[in-house]
Design a protein around this motif. Structure first.
Motif, PDB file in Angstrom:
ATOM      1  N   TYR A 130      -7.393  -1.711   6.422  1.00 24.74           N
ATOM      2  CA  TYR A 130      -8.623  -1.477   5.670  1.00 24.74           C
ATOM      3  C   TYR A 130      -9.186  -2.802   5.146  1.00 24.74           C
ATOM      4  O   TYR A 130     -10.345  -3.134   5.375  1.00 24.74           O
ATOM      5  CB  TYR A 130      -8.345  -0.514   4.506  1.00 24.74           C
TER       6      TYR A 130
ATOM      7  N   PHE B 114      -4.070  -1.088  -3.589  1.00 25.93           N
ATOM      8  CA  PHE B 114      -4.333  -1.824  -2.348  1.00 25.93           C
ATOM      9  C   PHE B 114      -4.530  -0.829  -1.212  1.00 25.93           C
ATOM     10  O   PHE B 114      -3.651  -0.015  -0.959  1.00 25.93           O
ATOM     11  CB  PHE B 114      -3.178  -2.776  -2.020  1.00 25.93           C
ATOM     12  N   PRO B 115      -5.683  -0.876  -0.557  1.00 24.85           N
ATOM     13  CA  PRO B 115      -5.975   0.136   0.458  1.00 24.85           C
ATOM     14  C   PRO B 115      -5.243  -0.082   1.776  1.00 24.85           C
ATOM     15  O   PRO B 115      -5.350   0.738   2.675  1.00 24.85           O
ATOM     16  CB  PRO B 115      -7.484   0.006   0.647  1.00 24.85           C
ATOM     17  N   GLY B 116      -4.525  -1.157   1.909  1.00 25.43           N
ATOM     18  CA  GLY B 116      -3.773  -1.382   3.145  1.00 25.43           C
ATOM     19  C   GLY B 116      -4.388  -2.490   3.970  1.00 25.43           C
ATOM     20  O   GLY B 116      -5.580  -2.784   3.863  1.00 25.43           O
TER      21      GLY B 116
ATOM     22  N   SER C  31       0.828  -1.210   0.000  1.00 25.31           N
ATOM     23  CA  SER C  31       0.000   0.000   0.000  1.00 25.31           C
ATOM     24  C   SER C  31       0.864   1.263   0.000  1.00 25.31           C
ATOM     25  O   SER C  31       0.389   2.340  -0.313  1.00 25.31           O
ATOM     26  CB  SER C  31      -0.962   0.007   1.191  1.00 25.31           C
TER      27      SER C  31
END
Lengths: 521, 427, 420
Positions: free
Chosen positions: C36, C31-33, C25
């Motif tokens: 998340y 990719f929101p992490g 991320s």
């Protein structure tokens, strides 16, 4: 003494109370073409409606004990799935006989459902456990019913916005100081705007008292008597969905026998304790323990799961006869009181009792009665017309907010990460609701209702409110501190395990890092 | 594997102790369930900021009063000299951050809400925010960074009780070609490391900053390059620039963690994350081996000493179950500051005194956890940091100070077994 | 049912430590992490269809779970969410292919020269990229031609020594059989008889590509082959850190296999360096190392750190005279098994690895050590150095390359040679 300089508003119908009943009445009256004003002393859905468990009853719960209530529930259940689709998640419901419940009650249950028209189907235990793998593997019977999960805030605001679309005025934070009685007739009310302090009058042909558990207090202002008892019920929200369906114990209704998914959380309820004052709802440790123990029976491991928040709501239980000790035996059906026939006071109706599932029916009954004093019956359309926000009839789904963030979840600032509230959602709510109260915003958006309970988003939201020029620094600080106090009321009674870890991290954030304790006034 | 000391917990206390132990030649392994609270807290060393409601100006000079009011406080087991030595030693050993300040007096650094907060030491990238001298301040936020609200800081700060008057104003800048709308502090720091946001920031500010103004920015000036970025900003803008800490994750805290772990790696210490210390085997009150659970099972390590630095409730060093029982999670050690199970643990008003607030492990003067009779539970088990009972660090503003001082003092106790036997003889 | 992976989301306090470490991320908004996609999004899952395709951009490196101080099984939650996504949408052909190393291995081995030419031919790779979706520049190993299994059949080791079972994995079998021979030689040097059971893929690539049912089939088959040895009390060693971790933990935690055989195999599994270090702790490791005057940067791959065993390679190599190991402080090389092969993820994978490559370059060494095969291929590709398993350094320090075993040159993965 009347203040002659006081400004006044005129309406056909004045509704007192901004819960589901009041909002439903306002919408119904507005849809029938009556000029309508609703006043609520606090925010909409800040009383009983906003504090109930969130079950849209199929009627199964009442099938044995209260067949007429069961019939009403299933009829309204079917209507609301169409007209209030965005407020309802079609989770389905399951009644289970745990090892603590008599499996033979299931036969009575099925028979009751059959008699009242509540669709109920017994399924094999293995099938029940496949659908709900966390439910106690010791269950002996399981039945499917069309229970669903209902978002009370969406419901009330959907009604309110519908009413507004049809010309009604919705006035939250407006308290009724007195009712204006002219001879044998209620002609209006003396109102105070709780935020500005401004006082004024509303004159109306009919005043409908929809103040729920507070209906007795309102009626007294017109020297009428409404005997409503307040039955306090405790609920605990758990951090995530331990069940995906509304799971009920298959037995006579009792404490802590419902566990249902509500948005991202799941809620266990409830208890039933008579309280003399509906504004005094102290949460007792014994009741918390009772719910946790009952939860453990439904879902083993419940005590290790994370409890987020506890709250108590008060049911309005109408009784026309002498008091009884056990409030659950008081009827759950609603009461419509025409005070002209009871006390000879015209232009004044009280609608109370009942339950959120049947709010629309209650509203219909109340407005039907009001029509008689407003020059003749006009047909009710609330069973066909969709609520504001539900026009597309698409039911709510749990994944909606997650889906809305795809395909680039970081495309916009997410202010409340737990409940996936973006900056634009927050700013739009501040604008639309014309509010600067974090608690109001919380109810509309679920701000700070996730696991961190505002640990991260409250600083952000405060900064955004202040930056938008809506509040000065003093109000921003006060709003933040008020919110911390308010949320603590619901947190401290259930603080253990993971939620204590969170609460201590939040202490570090607010006191250790930001140092809110030493904010200037 | 055998180690001189196994440190349980990778927060500030554990890392401080490990650094001191390796400096003195010990073979050390740090085991932790994950990264510790360094990543959450500002990298300032807060020794003591408040005594009750009174803001403390001279932390070292206020310790006696603190201990008189809170006799179980961790500082009661650490001498004033030890505290001063520990903090000075720490500042020198976390040299990458360039600590300034002393235990003699607190500076007042603005929080992200605009409250002056007392700290004894601060990284030099933050120390320029010291409010004691008054003056003119400009707070700069970044559009898209939700964790920093410069207008609120400025508006609160001008109303704060300070020795000399200040003025403050706010500015919000939009970073160039923002990758996206949701910028975390970590992402902005990464951009300072990689894309040289410094040029942009200098360009935006050089014509806006007024003479004598000091510029406060969120503490996101880079992870690897933070200190250089800060120096460059000051040089090119010709004024004082300082970072202001905000919500977790704390970029200065991560810099501190990286500096400490790099030093530990260089000295051959082993840091193992994602594992859990689950117990120990002891003989005659002496721990011989400590059990560490990893991917498949439990491995026993022979140890000379064990340092427990698992933190308090938020880090899982302490746990409260749904029946009201509180326990220390590795050794089930005796605790202080814990109300009886049937008593109230939480006051109904948030800011009222909270009965469970100071819960933790009691120790002797060698920071060894003790039982109700004051005897060490194990002769070679020491404790440091937030697991220690008797303090309310988030109110006292003493958290990092306790961690550094107790981490250092525990290391000294481990290193000086002679002193240990002497003190036992005295008892 | 006790779903402890999902239940672990209850421990999340939103502290965001995982997101500060997520290598993916940090370099891509796709990719929101881990917070998340993991404990946060999981609260929105469970009823109905998957709605968050972004979770597919998680590389599965597992760093989030390692650094989480609250015991949230973040990577595992993400892995399951990804599997559910692909279960509903159907796993694409490309992912089905690259997730079956034994199939590829069996196809490529008999025609190794041709296959290797194709793997490193730019035109062919261009076609493969557009049709299959494997990035033309992604690091590809070369088929050895003769598998380790085949080579080891003719090997005669000591017959009456204590036995150890060798789980070599697919990388050793098809691409790096010489590494396998070094493992055997080092173990025999230390007085062991090495049993090489017939074996197949552990299912890890299938798992990380979201095909859980097939992954379960593979891992069960492998367990069936290993369990008689484990029941006989023999230790099983593996030089593939990720495949070893699959047997140690992931088959249980991610695939949800509750099985006594798997449990026994798990408990018998050792990472190769872990096993050798344990020998050393008991004073049973031979320390007749010769001088190896080299400076070598060492990268402990993500999956190696997932074992929770420290860095035994460094502890072992510290015993070798004149060998100076540099412990690198970078979390991930970016490849994450098959992640970096995919055309839409290759750039991400290289961006993740950038810091590692530059840190290796900064050491000035032409040699790097790393326990995991796919990471070695990525390091060779990205940093332009030769990347070896630590066992090769031990092998050479023991002087086994000069003791009539075989005249070995460096066997590590060479920098990729893509022909015109």
């Amino acid at each position: 003494m009347q203040n002659t300089s006081m400004s006044s508003l005129e309406a056909d119908v004045l509704v007192i109370g901004g819960g589901s009943t009041g909002a439903g009445v306002a919408r119904d009256a507005a849809l029938r073409g009556f000029s309508t004003i609703l006043v609520e002393r606090r925010d909409l859905a800040d009383g009983t409606t906003g504090r109930f468990h969130g079950l849209l009853h199929s009627g199964g719960r009442y099938a044995v004990k209260d067949p007429s209530a069961a019939r009403e529930c299933i009829a309204e259940n079917r209507i609301l799935r169409v007209t209030a689709a965005d407020c309802i998640e079609d989770t389905g419901g399951m009644f289970v006989s745990t090892p603590w419940d008599d499996p033979e009650y299931g036969d009575q249950f099925l028979e009751g459902c059959r008699a009242t028209g509540v669709p109920a189907e017994e399924i094999p235990v293995a099938e029940a456990l496949r659908r709900e793998p966390r439910v106690n593997p010791g269950i002996r019977r399981a039945f499917l019913v069309p229970d669903a999960s209902l978002d009370p805030w969406k419901l009330v605001w959907g009604c309110a916005r519908s009413a507004e679309e049809h010309g009604a005025r919705i006035l939250p934070y407006h308290r009724v100081l007195d009712l204006e009685v002219d001879g044998e007739r209620v002609v209006g009310a003396h109102i105070r705007n709780q935020r500005s302090g401004e006082e004024f009058r509303i004159h109306a042909t009919v005043v409908i008292n929809a103040a729920g558990a507070w209906a007795g207090q309102i009626a007294e202002l017109a020297h009428c008597r409404v005997n409503v008892r307040a039955g306090m019920g405790l609920m605990i929200a758990m951090n995530h969905r331990l069940v995906q369906m509304c799971v009920n114990r298959c037995k006579r209704p009792a404490d802590g026998d419902i566990l249902l998914p509500l948005r991202t959380a799941c809620v266990i309820g409830t208890t039933d304790v008579f309280v003399p004052d509906p504004d005094e709802t102290e949460i007792r440790q014994a009741d918390i323990d009772l719910l946790l123990d009952e939860g453990e029976k439904l879902v083993p491991g419940f005590r290790q799961a994370r409890a987020l928040h506890a709250w108590a709501g008060v049911r309005p239980l109408f009784e026309d006869t002498a008091a009884v000790a056990e409030t659950r035996d008081v009827t759950r059906s609603h009461a419509l009181l025409d005070h002209s026939s009871r006390e000879g006071v015209a232009g004044f109706l009280t609608i109370t009792g009942g339950k959120t599932t049947t709010f629309r029916l209650m509203a219909e009954a109340a407005v039907d009665a009001a029509c008689q004093q407003l020059g003749g019956l006009r047909p009710c359309t609330t069973a066909e017309v969709a609520l504001a926000g539900s026009e597309s009839h698409v039911p709510y789904r749990i994944g909606n907010r997650l889906a809305a963030r795809e395909p680039l979840p970081q495309a916009e600032e997410i202010i409340c990460e737990c409940e996936l509230i973006t900056r634009s959602m927050l700013e739009e709510t501040i604008r639309e609701r014309d509010t600067t109260s974090l608690d109001d915003i919380r109810r509309v958006l679920r701000l700070a209702m996730g696991p961190c309970q505002g640990g991260f988003c409250i600083y952000r939201a405060t900064g955004i409110l202040h930056q938008g020029g809506k509040v000065d620094q003093a109000d921003a600080n006060r709003g933040l501190l008020d919110f911390l106090e308010e949320r603590w009321k619901g947190i401290h009674p259930i603080l253990h395990g993971d939620q204590l870890r969170q609460a201590r991290l939040d202490d570090w954030i607010f006191q250790g890092i930001l140092d809110v304790e030493h904010l200037p006034a | 594997m055998s180690y001189d000391t196994v440190v349980v917990g990778a927060g500030l206390a554990g890392l401080t102790a490990a650094l001191r132990l390796t400096e003195r030649g010990q073979r050390v392994m740090i085991v932790a369930r994950g990264v510790g609270a360094t990543h959450l807290a500002p990298a300032t060393i807060d020794v003591l900021g408040y005594l009750g409601d009174t803001r403390v100006g001279a932390p070292a000079g206020s310790l006696a009063a603190l201990i008189a009011a809170s006799p179980d406080h961790p500082y009661a087991h650490i001498t004033a000299d030890q505290l001063a030595t520990a903090v000075t030693w720490f500042g020198a050993h976390a040299a990458a951050l360039g600590y300034s300040g002393s235990v003699g007096e607190n500076m007042l650094l603005p929080t992200a809400l605009g409250v002056p907060k007392p700290s004894a030491l601060a990284p030099r990238s933050m120390a320029g925010g010291d409010l004691r001298g008054g003056g003119r301040f400009l707070f700069v936020g970044f559009k898209g960074f939700k964790d920093f609200h410069p207008a609120l800081i400025a508006d609160n700060l001008v109303r704060a009780p300070l020795p000399l008057p200040i003025t403050a104003r706010a500015l919000e800048l939009e970073p160039p070609s923002s990758r996206l709308g949701d910028l975390s502090g970590r992402v902005i720091a990464g951009r300072f490391d990689a894309d040289n946001l410094t040029d942009w920031l200098v360009g935006e500010l050089e014509n806006r900053v007024e003479p004598d103004e000091r510029i406060g920015v969120p503490a996101v000036l880079g992870l690897r390059s933070g200190d250089q970025t800060w120096q460059e900003l000051e040089k090119r803008l010709g004024c004082t620039v300082f970072e202001v800490s905000t919500l977790p994750p704390s970029v200065p805290g991560i810099r501190l963690f990286n500096a400490l772990t790099a030093a530990l790696r260089a000295r051959g210490a082993r840091l193992v994350l994602g594992v859990r210390a689950v117990g120990a085997h002891a003989n005659n009150g002496h721990i011989d081996t400590i059990d560490v659970a990893n991917a498949t099972g439990t491995v026993s390590h022979a140890v000379g000493s064990v340092l427990l630095a698992t933190g308090g409730f938020p880090s899982g060093g302490l746990e409260l179950d749904s029946f009201g029982a509180t326990r220390e999670t590795v050794f089930d050690l005796p605790l202080i500051g814990v109300p009886e199970t049937d008593r109230v643990r939480f006051a109904p008003n948030y800011f009222d005194p909270q009965p469970l607030a100071s819960a933790g492990v009691p120790t002797d003067d060698l920071l060894r956890p003790v039982d109700a009779n004051g005897h060490p539970v194990y002769t070679n088990l020491h404790a440091a940091g937030a697991i220690l009972g008797g303090a309310i660090p988030w109110k006292e503003k003493s958290g990092t100070g306790i961690s550094v001082a107790s981490g250092y003092a525990a290391a000294e106790a481990i290193l000086a077994p002679a002193a240990q036997s002497v003190s036992e003889a005295v008892r | 049912m006790n779903d402890f992976i999902r239940d672990s989301l209850d421990h999340c306090v939103k502290c965001t430590i995982c997101e500060t470490y997520c290598p993916v991320s940090q370099v891509t908004p796709m990719f929101p992490g881990p917070k998340y996609a993991g404990p946060q999004a999981e609260r929105y899952r469970g009823a109905g269809k998957s709605v968050d395709s972004s979770v597919d951009y998680c590389s599965g490196c597992g760093i989030c779970t390692q650094v989480c101080p609250q015991d949230v099984k973040i990577a595992e939650i993400n892995s399951r969410a990804r599997a559910k996504l692909w279960e509903q949408r159907g796993v694409p052909l490309r992912n089905q292919m690259i997730a079956r190393p034994t199939v590829i291995g069996r196809l490529g081995t008999p025609v190794a020269p041709l296959a290797n030419w194709a793997l490193h031919n730019r035109a062919v790779r261009g076609i493969v990229q557009s049709i299959v979706g494997i990035h033309r520049d992604a690091p590809m190993p070369s088929f050895a031609g003769k598998t380790f299994q085949k080579r080891s059949r003719n090997h005669r080791g000591p017959s009456d020594a204590p036995a150890v079972v060798y789980f070599h994995g697919c990388g050793t079998n098809y691409y790096e059989p010489l590494v396998g021979e070094m493992v055997v030689a080092v173990l025999e040097h230390n007085g062991f008889r090495v049993i090489v059971p017939e074996q197949d893929c552990c299912g890890l690539p299938l798992q990380s590509n979201g095909n859980f049912p097939a992954a379960r089939t593979y891992v069960r088959r492998l367990v069936d082959r290993l369990v008689p040895h484990a029941r006989a009390g023999l230790p099983i060693v593996s030089n593939s850190t990720s495949c070893g971790l699959m047997l140690k933990r992931e088959a249980h935690e991610i695939l949800g296999i509750e099985d006594e055989d798997l449990k026994i195999v798990s408990e018998s599994m050792y990472d190769l360096c872990e096993f050798l270090l344990r020998l050393h702790e008991r004073g049973q490791l031979r320390t007749d190392f010769g001088s190896l005057p080299l400076t070598v940067p060492y990268h402990a791959p993500c999956q190696q750190r997932g074992h929770g065993i420290g860095k035994p390679a460094l502890d072992l190599l510290a015993l070798v005279p004149d060998l100076h190991m540099i412990e690198l402080d970078v979390d991930c090389c970016g490849i994450a098994g098959t992640y970096g092969l995919k055309k839409e993820k290759y750039e991400i994978s290289m961006a993740v690895g950038k810091r590692l490559f530059s840190d290796i370059a900064a050491t000035g060494s032409e040699l790097a050590a790393c326990d995991s095969e796919t990471c070695r291929w990525q390091i060779a590709h990205g940093a332009g150095v030769t990347a070896v398993h630590p066992i090769e350094l031990l092998y050479r320090a023991y002087g086994l390359d000069r003791q009539g075993q075989r005249d070995l040159v460096t066997t590590g993965t060479q920098p990729a040679r893509v022909s015109g």
